[in-house]
Design an enzyme around this catalytic site. Structure first.
Site, PDB file in Angstrom:
ATOM      1  N   ASN A  12       0.821  -1.208   0.000  1.00 28.34           N
ATOM      2  CA  ASN A  12       0.000   0.000   0.000  1.00 28.34           C
ATOM      3  C   ASN A  12       0.855   1.259   0.000  1.00 28.34           C
ATOM      4  O   ASN A  12       1.038   1.897  -1.041  1.00 28.34           O
ATOM      5  CB  ASN A  12      -0.948  -0.032   1.206  1.00 28.34           C
ATOM      6  CG  ASN A  12      -1.955   1.106   1.186  1.00 28.34           C
ATOM      7  OD1 ASN A  12      -1.827   2.041   0.417  1.00 28.34           O
ATOM      8  ND2 ASN A  12      -2.953   1.027   2.036  1.00 28.34           N
ATOM      9  N   ASP A  13       1.406   1.585   1.160  1.00 25.31           N
ATOM     10  CA  ASP A  13       2.084   2.878   1.293  1.00 25.31           C
ATOM     11  C   ASP A  13       3.253   3.035   0.324  1.00 25.31           C
ATOM     12  O   ASP A  13       3.526   4.140  -0.137  1.00 25.31           O
ATOM     13  CB  ASP A  13       2.584   3.055   2.730  1.00 25.31           C
ATOM     14  CG  ASP A  13       1.427   3.007   3.718  1.00 25.31           C
ATOM     15  OD1 ASP A  13       0.350   3.527   3.379  1.00 25.31           O
ATOM     16  OD2 ASP A  13       1.592   2.446   4.808  1.00 25.31           O
TER      17      ASP A  13
END
Lengths: 97, 480
Positions: free
Chosen positions: B388-389
Protein backbone atom coordinates in the site's frame (compact mmCIF):
# COMPACT_ATOMS: atom_id res chain seq x y z
CA UNK A 1 44.10 0.76 30.66
CA UNK A 2 46.30 -0.53 27.80
CA UNK A 3 43.99 -3.51 27.39
CA UNK A 4 41.00 -1.25 26.91
CA UNK A 5 42.99 0.82 24.45
CA UNK A 6 43.96 -2.30 22.53
CA UNK A 7 40.31 -3.33 22.55
CA UNK A 8 39.36 0.08 21.22
CA UNK A 9 41.83 -0.31 18.33
CA UNK A 10 40.35 -3.68 17.42
CA UNK A 11 36.81 -2.38 17.80
CA UNK A 12 37.30 0.66 15.59
CA UNK A 13 39.17 -1.23 12.89
CA UNK A 14 36.50 -3.95 12.88
CA UNK A 15 33.77 -1.30 12.54
CA UNK A 16 35.56 0.16 9.52
CA UNK A 17 35.95 -3.31 7.98
CA UNK A 18 32.31 -4.01 8.79
CA UNK A 19 31.07 -0.91 6.96
CA UNK A 20 33.28 -1.72 3.95
CA UNK A 21 32.21 -5.35 3.73
CA UNK A 22 28.55 -4.94 4.53
CA UNK A 23 28.10 -1.97 2.21
CA UNK A 24 28.62 -4.43 -0.65
CA UNK A 25 25.78 -6.76 0.32
CA UNK A 26 22.93 -6.33 -2.18
CA UNK A 27 19.52 -5.43 -0.77
CA UNK A 28 18.14 -8.76 -2.02
CA UNK A 29 20.28 -10.47 0.62
CA UNK A 30 19.49 -8.13 3.50
CA UNK A 31 17.36 -10.66 5.40
CA UNK A 32 20.07 -13.36 5.27
CA UNK A 33 22.61 -10.65 6.15
CA UNK A 34 20.57 -9.80 9.19
CA UNK A 35 20.10 -13.37 10.34
CA UNK A 36 23.72 -14.19 9.52
CA UNK A 37 25.07 -11.28 11.57
CA UNK A 38 22.57 -12.34 14.19
CA UNK A 39 24.28 -15.72 14.36
CA UNK A 40 27.67 -14.01 14.51
CA UNK A 41 26.77 -11.94 17.55
CA UNK A 42 25.81 -15.24 19.12
CA UNK A 43 29.57 -15.52 19.63
CA UNK A 44 28.71 -14.01 22.99
CA UNK A 45 28.21 -17.70 23.80
CA UNK A 46 32.01 -17.81 24.10
CA UNK A 47 31.67 -15.26 26.88
CA UNK A 48 28.87 -17.31 28.41
CA UNK A 49 31.03 -20.44 28.51
CA UNK A 50 33.93 -18.53 30.07
CA UNK A 51 31.84 -16.98 32.85
CA UNK A 52 29.86 -20.15 33.55
CA UNK A 53 33.20 -22.00 33.74
CA UNK A 54 34.14 -19.78 36.66
CA UNK A 55 30.84 -19.81 38.51
CA UNK A 56 30.97 -21.43 41.92
CA UNK A 57 27.71 -20.50 43.63
CA UNK A 58 24.24 -21.70 42.74
CA UNK A 59 23.10 -18.20 41.75
CA UNK A 60 26.03 -17.51 39.48
CA UNK A 61 25.74 -20.97 37.96
CA UNK A 62 22.09 -20.33 37.13
CA UNK A 63 22.92 -16.97 35.57
CA UNK A 64 25.79 -18.51 33.62
CA UNK A 65 23.65 -21.40 32.45
CA UNK A 66 21.02 -18.93 31.24
CA UNK A 67 23.69 -17.01 29.32
CA UNK A 68 24.98 -20.21 27.66
CA UNK A 69 21.43 -21.31 26.87
CA UNK A 70 20.47 -17.99 25.25
CA UNK A 71 23.78 -17.75 23.41
CA UNK A 72 23.40 -21.29 22.01
CA UNK A 73 19.86 -20.55 20.85
CA UNK A 74 21.22 -17.51 19.07
CA UNK A 75 24.21 -19.22 17.42
CA UNK A 76 22.61 -22.46 16.28
CA UNK A 77 19.27 -20.93 15.33
CA UNK A 78 20.93 -18.07 13.47
CA UNK A 79 23.23 -20.18 11.32
CA UNK A 80 20.62 -22.82 10.53
CA UNK A 81 17.96 -20.34 9.49
CA UNK A 82 20.44 -18.38 7.35
CA UNK A 83 21.55 -21.58 5.65
CA UNK A 84 17.93 -22.47 4.93
CA UNK A 85 17.27 -19.09 3.38
CA UNK A 86 20.40 -18.87 1.28
CA UNK A 87 19.81 -22.29 -0.23
CA UNK A 88 16.68 -20.88 -1.84
CA UNK A 89 18.33 -18.12 -3.85
CA UNK A 90 18.73 -19.16 -7.48
CA UNK A 91 19.59 -17.26 -10.63
CA UNK A 92 17.37 -19.46 -12.79
CA UNK A 93 14.21 -21.46 -12.19
CA UNK A 94 14.79 -24.95 -10.86
CA UNK A 95 14.00 -26.90 -14.05
CA UNK A 96 16.50 -24.91 -16.09
CA UNK A 97 19.44 -25.69 -13.88
CA UNK B 1 52.79 -23.08 21.92
CA UNK B 2 51.00 -22.50 25.18
CA UNK B 3 47.32 -23.30 25.48
CA UNK B 4 46.33 -19.66 25.74
CA UNK B 5 48.33 -18.77 22.62
CA UNK B 6 46.68 -21.61 20.70
CA UNK B 7 43.27 -20.36 21.82
CA UNK B 8 44.23 -16.87 20.75
CA UNK B 9 45.14 -18.12 17.28
CA UNK B 10 41.83 -19.99 17.05
CA UNK B 11 40.00 -16.74 17.92
CA UNK B 12 41.97 -14.89 15.26
CA UNK B 13 41.00 -17.50 12.67
CA UNK B 14 37.37 -17.26 13.76
CA UNK B 15 37.44 -13.44 13.45
CA UNK B 16 38.76 -13.79 9.93
CA UNK B 17 36.08 -16.30 8.95
CA UNK B 18 33.39 -13.88 10.11
CA UNK B 19 34.80 -11.14 7.87
CA UNK B 20 35.28 -13.50 4.92
CA UNK B 21 31.82 -14.96 5.44
CA UNK B 22 30.22 -11.53 5.37
CA UNK B 23 32.29 -10.61 2.33
CA UNK B 24 30.90 -13.65 0.53
CA UNK B 25 27.38 -12.39 1.22
CA UNK B 26 27.96 -9.73 -1.44
CA UNK B 27 26.75 -12.17 -4.10
CA UNK B 28 23.92 -14.69 -3.95
CA UNK B 29 26.23 -17.15 -5.71
CA UNK B 30 28.73 -17.30 -2.83
CA UNK B 31 26.43 -16.30 0.02
CA UNK B 32 25.59 -19.76 1.27
CA UNK B 33 29.23 -20.81 1.37
CA UNK B 34 29.98 -17.58 3.22
CA UNK B 35 27.49 -18.45 5.93
CA UNK B 36 29.10 -21.88 6.29
CA UNK B 37 32.56 -20.37 6.50
CA UNK B 38 31.37 -18.20 9.38
CA UNK B 39 29.68 -21.19 11.02
CA UNK B 40 32.92 -23.18 10.75
CA UNK B 41 34.78 -20.28 12.37
CA UNK B 42 32.22 -20.23 15.15
CA UNK B 43 32.76 -23.96 15.73
CA UNK B 44 36.52 -23.43 15.96
CA UNK B 45 36.01 -20.61 18.45
CA UNK B 46 33.66 -22.70 20.61
CA UNK B 47 35.99 -25.70 20.68
CA UNK B 48 38.92 -23.46 21.58
CA UNK B 49 36.85 -21.87 24.36
CA UNK B 50 35.96 -25.27 25.80
CA UNK B 51 39.69 -26.10 25.97
CA UNK B 52 40.41 -23.02 28.10
CA UNK B 53 42.42 -24.20 31.14
CA UNK B 54 40.73 -23.97 34.51
CA UNK B 55 37.09 -24.10 33.39
CA UNK B 56 34.61 -25.70 35.76
CA UNK B 57 30.98 -26.73 35.31
CA UNK B 58 31.50 -28.68 32.09
CA UNK B 59 28.25 -30.53 32.74
CA UNK B 60 26.26 -27.33 32.92
CA UNK B 61 28.02 -25.88 29.87
CA UNK B 62 27.23 -29.00 27.84
CA UNK B 63 23.62 -28.98 29.03
CA UNK B 64 23.19 -25.32 28.07
CA UNK B 65 24.71 -25.79 24.62
CA UNK B 66 22.80 -28.98 23.85
CA UNK B 67 19.41 -27.72 25.02
CA UNK B 68 19.84 -24.20 23.57
CA UNK B 69 21.31 -25.52 20.34
CA UNK B 70 18.54 -28.08 19.88
CA UNK B 71 15.78 -25.55 20.49
CA UNK B 72 17.47 -22.96 18.29
CA UNK B 73 18.25 -25.26 15.39
CA UNK B 74 14.90 -27.03 15.68
CA UNK B 75 12.84 -23.87 15.52
CA UNK B 76 15.08 -22.47 12.78
CA UNK B 77 14.39 -25.55 10.69
CA UNK B 78 10.64 -25.37 11.17
CA UNK B 79 9.93 -21.64 10.91
CA UNK B 80 7.96 -20.47 7.89
CA UNK B 81 9.70 -17.96 5.65
CA UNK B 82 6.83 -15.54 6.18
CA UNK B 83 7.65 -15.61 9.91
CA UNK B 84 11.32 -14.80 9.38
CA UNK B 85 11.16 -11.27 10.89
CA UNK B 86 9.92 -12.53 14.26
CA UNK B 87 12.46 -15.37 14.18
CA UNK B 88 15.31 -12.91 13.67
CA UNK B 89 13.83 -10.65 16.36
CA UNK B 90 13.73 -13.40 18.96
CA UNK B 91 17.23 -14.74 18.21
CA UNK B 92 18.43 -11.18 18.45
CA UNK B 93 16.77 -10.82 21.84
CA UNK B 94 18.44 -14.04 23.02
CA UNK B 95 21.84 -12.64 22.01
CA UNK B 96 21.15 -9.35 23.80
CA UNK B 97 20.01 -11.20 26.91
CA UNK B 98 23.10 -13.44 26.84
CA UNK B 99 25.36 -10.38 26.57
CA UNK B 100 23.63 -8.71 29.52
CA UNK B 101 23.95 -11.87 31.61
CA UNK B 102 27.64 -12.34 30.75
CA UNK B 103 28.41 -8.76 31.75
CA UNK B 104 26.38 -9.09 34.94
CA UNK B 105 28.03 -12.34 35.92
CA UNK B 106 31.49 -10.91 35.34
CA UNK B 107 30.43 -8.02 37.56
CA UNK B 108 29.44 -10.46 40.31
CA UNK B 109 32.67 -12.45 39.94
CA UNK B 110 34.90 -9.42 40.17
CA UNK B 111 33.10 -7.69 43.02
CA UNK B 112 32.57 -10.78 45.17
CA UNK B 113 34.86 -11.20 48.17
CA UNK B 114 35.38 -7.47 48.57
CA UNK B 115 36.93 -6.90 45.14
CA UNK B 116 36.32 -3.70 43.26
CA UNK B 117 36.27 -2.85 39.58
CA UNK B 118 38.69 -0.62 37.77
CA UNK B 119 37.01 2.39 36.22
CA UNK B 120 37.30 1.13 32.64
CA UNK B 121 36.01 -2.33 33.51
CA UNK B 122 33.12 -0.90 35.49
CA UNK B 123 32.12 1.31 32.55
CA UNK B 124 32.18 -1.45 29.91
CA UNK B 125 30.39 -3.91 32.19
CA UNK B 126 27.64 -1.45 33.05
CA UNK B 127 27.18 -0.28 29.47
CA UNK B 128 27.22 -3.85 28.10
CA UNK B 129 24.64 -4.99 30.65
CA UNK B 130 22.43 -1.97 29.89
CA UNK B 131 22.56 -2.21 26.08
CA UNK B 132 22.08 -5.99 26.14
CA UNK B 133 18.99 -5.55 28.34
CA UNK B 134 17.48 -2.87 26.10
CA UNK B 135 18.00 -5.13 23.09
CA UNK B 136 16.59 -8.15 24.92
CA UNK B 137 13.38 -6.39 25.95
CA UNK B 138 12.97 -4.43 22.71
CA UNK B 139 13.47 -7.53 20.58
CA UNK B 140 10.93 -9.50 22.60
CA UNK B 141 8.33 -6.76 22.06
CA UNK B 142 9.17 -6.68 18.36
CA UNK B 143 8.72 -10.47 18.33
CA UNK B 144 5.38 -10.21 20.14
CA UNK B 145 4.14 -7.59 17.69
CA UNK B 146 5.28 -9.50 14.61
CA UNK B 147 3.87 -12.76 15.94
CA UNK B 148 0.65 -10.82 16.67
CA UNK B 149 0.70 -11.80 20.31
CA UNK B 150 0.56 -8.04 20.81
CA UNK B 151 -1.34 -5.58 18.69
CA UNK B 152 0.92 -4.49 15.88
CA UNK B 153 -0.43 -1.04 15.34
CA UNK B 154 1.27 2.16 16.30
CA UNK B 155 0.25 3.71 19.59
CA UNK B 156 0.67 7.32 20.40
CA UNK B 157 0.99 8.27 24.01
CA UNK B 158 2.58 11.53 24.89
CA UNK B 159 3.90 9.88 28.05
CA UNK B 160 5.93 7.25 26.19
CA UNK B 161 8.18 9.93 24.71
CA UNK B 162 8.72 11.54 28.08
CA UNK B 163 9.09 8.14 29.74
CA UNK B 164 11.72 6.94 27.26
CA UNK B 165 13.60 10.20 27.68
CA UNK B 166 13.61 9.83 31.47
CA UNK B 167 14.57 6.15 31.23
CA UNK B 168 17.53 6.93 28.96
CA UNK B 169 18.70 9.49 31.52
CA UNK B 170 18.21 6.98 34.35
CA UNK B 171 20.19 4.27 32.51
CA UNK B 172 23.04 6.68 31.78
CA UNK B 173 23.02 7.91 35.38
CA UNK B 174 23.27 4.37 36.74
CA UNK B 175 26.11 3.58 34.31
CA UNK B 176 27.93 6.65 35.60
CA UNK B 177 27.24 5.66 39.22
CA UNK B 178 28.73 2.20 38.64
CA UNK B 179 31.67 3.62 36.69
CA UNK B 180 32.44 6.03 39.52
CA UNK B 181 32.84 3.15 41.92
CA UNK B 182 29.47 2.25 43.45
CA UNK B 183 29.74 -1.30 42.17
CA UNK B 184 27.22 -3.07 44.37
CA UNK B 185 24.80 -5.71 43.19
CA UNK B 186 21.62 -3.72 44.01
CA UNK B 187 22.80 -0.90 41.74
CA UNK B 188 23.48 -3.42 38.96
CA UNK B 189 20.01 -4.93 39.38
CA UNK B 190 18.49 -1.46 39.25
CA UNK B 191 20.40 -0.78 36.03
CA UNK B 192 19.20 -4.03 34.45
CA UNK B 193 15.61 -3.34 35.47
CA UNK B 194 15.58 0.23 34.17
CA UNK B 195 17.23 -0.88 30.90
CA UNK B 196 14.63 -3.62 30.38
CA UNK B 197 11.81 -1.13 30.97
CA UNK B 198 13.47 1.26 28.50
CA UNK B 199 13.52 -1.49 25.87
CA UNK B 200 9.81 -2.13 26.44
CA UNK B 201 8.74 1.51 26.42
CA UNK B 202 10.86 2.22 23.34
CA UNK B 203 9.34 -0.46 21.10
CA UNK B 204 5.75 -0.77 22.41
CA UNK B 205 4.54 2.40 20.64
CA UNK B 206 6.11 1.52 17.29
CA UNK B 207 3.82 0.12 14.60
CA UNK B 208 4.33 -2.90 12.38
CA UNK B 209 5.25 -0.87 9.31
CA UNK B 210 8.31 0.51 11.10
CA UNK B 211 9.59 -2.91 12.17
CA UNK B 212 12.32 -3.03 9.48
CA UNK B 213 13.94 -0.09 11.27
CA UNK B 214 13.38 -1.52 14.76
CA UNK B 215 14.80 -4.95 13.94
CA UNK B 216 17.87 -3.39 12.32
CA UNK B 217 18.39 -1.14 15.32
CA UNK B 218 18.05 -3.99 17.81
CA UNK B 219 20.51 -6.02 15.74
CA UNK B 220 23.07 -3.26 15.98
CA UNK B 221 22.48 -2.86 19.73
CA UNK B 222 23.07 -6.57 20.36
CA UNK B 223 26.27 -6.35 18.31
CA UNK B 224 27.40 -3.44 20.45
CA UNK B 225 26.54 -5.32 23.65
CA UNK B 226 28.53 -8.35 22.44
CA UNK B 227 31.51 -6.13 21.64
CA UNK B 228 31.31 -4.63 25.14
CA UNK B 229 31.42 -8.09 26.72
CA UNK B 230 34.58 -8.54 24.65
CA UNK B 231 36.06 -5.51 26.42
CA UNK B 232 34.95 -6.93 29.77
CA UNK B 233 36.54 -10.34 29.15
CA UNK B 234 39.53 -8.99 27.19
CA UNK B 235 38.39 -11.15 24.31
CA UNK B 236 39.21 -9.70 20.88
CA UNK B 237 36.99 -12.22 19.06
CA UNK B 238 33.92 -10.86 20.81
CA UNK B 239 35.02 -7.31 20.03
CA UNK B 240 35.50 -8.04 16.33
CA UNK B 241 32.26 -10.00 15.96
CA UNK B 242 30.25 -7.42 17.92
CA UNK B 243 31.71 -4.55 15.91
CA UNK B 244 30.88 -6.26 12.61
CA UNK B 245 27.29 -6.81 13.68
CA UNK B 246 27.05 -3.29 15.08
CA UNK B 247 28.25 -1.89 11.75
CA UNK B 248 25.82 -4.06 9.81
CA UNK B 249 22.86 -3.11 11.99
CA UNK B 250 23.75 0.56 11.82
CA UNK B 251 24.02 0.50 8.03
CA UNK B 252 20.67 -1.26 7.67
CA UNK B 253 18.99 1.06 10.16
CA UNK B 254 20.16 4.07 8.18
CA UNK B 255 19.14 2.47 4.91
CA UNK B 256 15.65 1.66 6.17
CA UNK B 257 15.13 5.09 7.72
CA UNK B 258 16.24 6.69 4.47
CA UNK B 259 13.88 4.48 2.46
CA UNK B 260 11.07 5.88 4.59
CA UNK B 261 12.46 9.40 4.31
CA UNK B 262 12.33 9.75 8.08
CA UNK B 263 15.13 10.26 10.56
CA UNK B 264 15.57 7.51 13.14
CA UNK B 265 14.31 9.78 15.90
CA UNK B 266 11.05 10.15 14.01
CA UNK B 267 10.66 6.37 13.71
CA UNK B 268 11.31 5.91 17.43
CA UNK B 269 9.33 8.82 18.75
CA UNK B 270 7.10 9.93 15.89
CA UNK B 271 4.63 7.05 16.16
CA UNK B 272 3.89 7.02 12.50
CA UNK B 273 0.30 6.32 11.68
CA UNK B 274 -1.10 6.97 15.11
CA UNK B 275 -1.72 10.62 14.44
CA UNK B 276 -2.98 11.03 10.95
CA UNK B 277 -3.68 14.66 10.41
CA UNK B 278 -5.35 15.53 7.15
CA UNK B 279 -3.20 15.01 4.12
CA UNK B 280 -4.13 13.08 1.03
CA UNK B 281 -7.37 14.94 0.41
CA UNK B 282 -9.09 13.13 -2.41
CA UNK B 283 -10.56 14.93 -5.38
CA UNK B 284 -14.29 15.30 -5.13
CA UNK B 285 -16.21 12.53 -6.84
CA UNK B 286 -13.27 10.14 -6.84
CA UNK B 287 -14.50 6.64 -7.38
CA UNK B 288 -13.00 3.22 -7.03
CA UNK B 289 -13.24 0.85 -9.98
CA UNK B 290 -13.48 -2.87 -9.37
CA UNK B 291 -12.37 -5.54 -11.80
CA UNK B 292 -13.50 -9.15 -12.09
CA UNK B 293 -11.08 -12.04 -11.85
CA UNK B 294 -11.70 -12.98 -15.50
CA UNK B 295 -11.13 -9.47 -16.79
CA UNK B 296 -7.93 -9.16 -14.78
CA UNK B 297 -6.67 -12.50 -16.10
CA UNK B 298 -7.39 -11.50 -19.68
CA UNK B 299 -5.79 -8.09 -19.25
CA UNK B 300 -2.58 -9.62 -17.94
CA UNK B 301 -2.50 -12.50 -20.42
CA UNK B 302 -2.66 -10.06 -23.31
CA UNK B 303 0.05 -7.80 -21.96
CA UNK B 304 3.67 -7.63 -23.00
CA UNK B 305 5.08 -6.49 -19.73
CA UNK B 306 3.71 -7.17 -16.28
CA UNK B 307 5.36 -6.04 -13.05
CA UNK B 308 4.34 -7.64 -9.77
CA UNK B 309 4.72 -5.51 -6.63
CA UNK B 310 4.60 -7.62 -3.46
CA UNK B 311 4.03 -6.15 -0.02
CA UNK B 312 3.45 -7.34 3.51
CA UNK B 313 -0.04 -8.55 2.55
CA UNK B 314 1.65 -11.21 0.44
CA UNK B 315 3.46 -12.50 3.51
CA UNK B 316 0.32 -12.41 5.64
CA UNK B 317 -1.63 -14.36 3.02
CA UNK B 318 1.37 -16.71 2.43
CA UNK B 319 0.70 -16.22 -1.25
CA UNK B 320 4.24 -16.26 -2.65
CA UNK B 321 3.75 -19.63 -4.36
CA UNK B 322 0.52 -18.50 -6.01
CA UNK B 323 2.25 -15.38 -7.29
CA UNK B 324 4.94 -17.52 -8.87
CA UNK B 325 2.32 -19.80 -10.40
CA UNK B 326 0.55 -16.85 -11.99
CA UNK B 327 3.86 -15.49 -13.27
CA UNK B 328 4.70 -18.89 -14.78
CA UNK B 329 1.43 -19.00 -16.71
CA UNK B 330 1.92 -15.46 -17.96
CA UNK B 331 5.52 -16.22 -18.98
CA UNK B 332 4.41 -19.32 -20.85
CA UNK B 333 2.21 -17.01 -22.89
CA UNK B 334 5.06 -14.71 -23.79
CA UNK B 335 4.42 -12.06 -21.17
CA UNK B 336 7.55 -10.63 -19.62
CA UNK B 337 7.11 -10.73 -15.84
CA UNK B 338 9.28 -8.85 -13.38
CA UNK B 339 9.03 -8.27 -9.65
CA UNK B 340 9.59 -4.87 -8.07
CA UNK B 341 10.72 -4.67 -4.45
CA UNK B 342 10.61 -1.56 -2.31
CA UNK B 343 13.36 -1.43 0.35
CA UNK B 344 10.87 -1.38 3.22
CA UNK B 345 8.30 -3.79 1.78
CA UNK B 346 7.49 -6.29 4.50
CA UNK B 347 8.65 -6.40 8.06
CA UNK B 348 12.41 -6.59 7.73
CA UNK B 349 15.01 -5.58 5.16
CA UNK B 350 14.92 -7.98 2.22
CA UNK B 351 11.82 -9.81 3.50
CA UNK B 352 10.11 -9.99 0.08
CA UNK B 353 13.24 -11.31 -1.64
CA UNK B 354 13.32 -14.26 0.74
CA UNK B 355 9.65 -15.07 0.15
CA UNK B 356 10.06 -14.93 -3.62
CA UNK B 357 13.20 -17.06 -3.39
CA UNK B 358 11.23 -19.59 -1.37
CA UNK B 359 8.68 -19.75 -4.18
CA UNK B 360 11.62 -20.46 -6.52
CA UNK B 361 11.42 -17.11 -8.27
CA UNK B 362 14.86 -16.59 -9.81
CA UNK B 363 16.50 -13.50 -8.39
CA UNK B 364 17.31 -12.29 -11.89
CA UNK B 365 13.60 -11.44 -12.26
CA UNK B 366 13.50 -9.44 -9.04
CA UNK B 367 14.31 -5.73 -9.26
CA UNK B 368 15.09 -3.07 -6.71
CA UNK B 369 13.13 0.15 -6.68
CA UNK B 370 15.74 2.28 -8.45
CA UNK B 371 16.31 -0.35 -11.11
CA UNK B 372 12.65 -0.65 -12.08
CA UNK B 373 11.12 2.76 -11.46
CA UNK B 374 12.04 3.94 -14.97
CA UNK B 375 10.22 0.99 -16.52
CA UNK B 376 6.72 1.60 -15.23
CA UNK B 377 5.64 3.93 -18.08
CA UNK B 378 6.32 1.10 -20.55
CA UNK B 379 4.64 -1.51 -18.35
CA UNK B 380 1.22 -2.73 -19.44
CA UNK B 381 -0.03 -4.04 -16.11
CA UNK B 382 1.25 -3.64 -12.58
CA UNK B 383 -0.15 -6.19 -10.15
CA UNK B 384 0.06 -4.88 -6.59
CA UNK B 385 -0.21 -7.71 -4.07
CA UNK B 386 -0.76 -6.58 -0.51
CA UNK B 387 1.34 -3.44 -0.77
CA UNK B 388 0.00 0.00 0.00
CA UNK B 389 2.08 2.88 1.29
CA UNK B 390 5.10 2.02 -0.88
CA UNK B 391 2.94 2.67 -3.96
CA UNK B 392 1.18 5.80 -2.68
CA UNK B 393 1.68 8.64 -5.18
CA UNK B 394 0.85 11.16 -2.43
CA UNK B 395 4.44 10.63 -1.30
CA UNK B 396 5.47 12.37 -4.52
CA UNK B 397 2.77 14.95 -4.99
CA UNK B 398 1.12 15.91 -1.72
CA UNK B 399 3.29 17.93 0.66
CA UNK B 400 0.63 17.63 3.36
CA UNK B 401 0.83 13.84 3.36
CA UNK B 402 2.68 12.25 6.30
CA UNK B 403 4.68 10.13 3.85
CA UNK B 404 5.54 13.04 1.55
CA UNK B 405 9.11 12.65 0.29
CA UNK B 406 9.33 8.92 0.85
CA UNK B 407 10.67 7.25 -2.30
CA UNK B 408 7.97 4.99 -3.77
CA UNK B 409 7.48 2.56 -6.61
CA UNK B 410 5.92 4.69 -9.35
CA UNK B 411 3.31 2.11 -10.26
CA UNK B 412 0.80 4.82 -11.17
CA UNK B 413 2.81 5.50 -14.33
CA UNK B 414 1.88 2.10 -15.78
CA UNK B 415 -0.90 1.64 -18.34
CA UNK B 416 -3.03 -0.43 -15.99
CA UNK B 417 -2.76 -1.07 -12.29
CA UNK B 418 -4.52 -3.98 -10.63
CA UNK B 419 -4.53 -3.91 -6.85
CA UNK B 420 -5.21 -7.03 -4.83
CA UNK B 421 -6.48 -5.90 -1.48
CA UNK B 422 -8.75 -7.14 1.29
CA UNK B 423 -10.79 -3.97 1.56
CA UNK B 424 -10.48 -0.23 1.23
CA UNK B 425 -8.95 -0.01 4.69
CA UNK B 426 -5.92 2.27 4.66
CA UNK B 427 -2.44 0.78 5.05
CA UNK B 428 -0.27 0.62 8.12
CA UNK B 429 0.52 4.27 7.87
CA UNK B 430 -3.21 4.92 8.07
CA UNK B 431 -3.14 7.13 5.01
CA UNK B 432 -5.56 7.07 2.11
CA UNK B 433 -3.95 6.01 -1.16
CA UNK B 434 -4.93 8.12 -4.21
CA UNK B 435 -3.63 5.29 -6.39
CA UNK B 436 -6.91 3.47 -5.78
CA UNK B 437 -8.91 6.36 -7.23
CA UNK B 438 -6.72 6.60 -10.32
CA UNK B 439 -8.87 5.96 -13.43
CA UNK B 440 -6.30 3.42 -14.63
CA UNK B 441 -6.45 1.49 -11.39
CA UNK B 442 -8.78 -1.42 -10.83
CA UNK B 443 -9.30 -3.13 -7.50
CA UNK B 444 -9.68 -6.87 -6.97
CA UNK B 445 -10.94 -7.27 -3.43
CA UNK B 446 -10.36 -10.38 -1.35
CA UNK B 447 -7.68 -12.41 0.37
CA UNK B 448 -4.51 -12.23 -1.72
CA UNK B 449 -3.97 -15.99 -1.85
CA UNK B 450 -7.58 -16.63 -2.75
CA UNK B 451 -7.60 -13.95 -5.45
CA UNK B 452 -4.34 -15.22 -6.90
CA UNK B 453 -5.64 -18.80 -7.02
CA UNK B 454 -8.69 -17.58 -8.92
CA UNK B 455 -6.47 -15.53 -11.23
CA UNK B 456 -4.31 -18.59 -11.92
CA UNK B 457 -7.37 -20.66 -12.76
CA UNK B 458 -8.79 -17.90 -14.95
CA UNK B 459 -5.50 -17.23 -16.72
CA UNK B 460 -5.23 -20.92 -17.63
CA UNK B 461 -8.50 -20.73 -19.51
CA UNK B 462 -7.85 -17.47 -21.36
CA UNK B 463 -7.94 -18.34 -25.05
CA UNK B 464 -4.89 -17.06 -26.86
CA UNK B 465 -4.81 -16.35 -30.59
CA UNK B 466 -1.91 -17.94 -32.45
CA UNK B 467 -0.44 -14.58 -33.53
CA UNK B 468 -1.15 -12.76 -30.34
CA UNK B 469 0.49 -9.45 -30.99
CA UNK B 470 -0.01 -6.75 -33.55
CA UNK B 471 3.08 -5.34 -35.12
CA UNK B 472 2.91 -2.16 -33.10
CA UNK B 473 3.26 -4.19 -29.95
CA UNK B 474 -0.12 -3.11 -28.66
CA UNK B 475 -2.14 -5.86 -27.06
CA UNK B 476 -4.96 -6.93 -29.35
CA UNK B 477 -8.53 -6.16 -28.57
CA UNK B 478 -9.84 -9.01 -26.55
CA UNK B 479 -12.72 -10.92 -28.15
CA UNK B 480 -14.87 -12.65 -25.60
Amino acid sequence: MTEILLGAYVFILAIVVGFEVIGRVPSMLHTPLMSGTNAIHGVVLVGGILVLGQAHTITTQIIGLAAVLLGSLNVFGGFVVTDRMLKMFHARPRDQR
Amino acid sequence: MSASAAIGVAYLVASLTFIIGLRMLSSPVTANRGNRVAAAGMTIALIATLLTPGLANYGLIAAGIIVGGAIGAGSARKVRMTAMPQMVAIFNGMGGGAAALVSSLEFVHRTSGGGTLQTGQAFTIALGAAIGSVSFAGSLIAFAKLQEIMKGNALQFQWTKIASGLLVVAVLALVVVITLGTDTIPVLIALLAVAVILGLVLVIPIGGADMPVVISLMNSLTGLAAALTGFVLNNELLIVAGALVGASGTLLTRLMARAMNRPLSNVLFGSFGATVTGGGELPAGATVREISVDDAAVLMSYSQRVVIVPGYGLAVAQAQHQVRELADILSSRGVQVKYAIHPVAGRMPGHMNVLLAEADVPYSEVYEMDAINGEFPSTDVVLVVGANDITNPAARSDPSSPIYGMPILNVDEAQHIIVLKRSMRPGFAGIDNPLYYNPRTAMLFGDAKDSLQKLVAAAKTVAMPRERRTRSGEPEVVQR
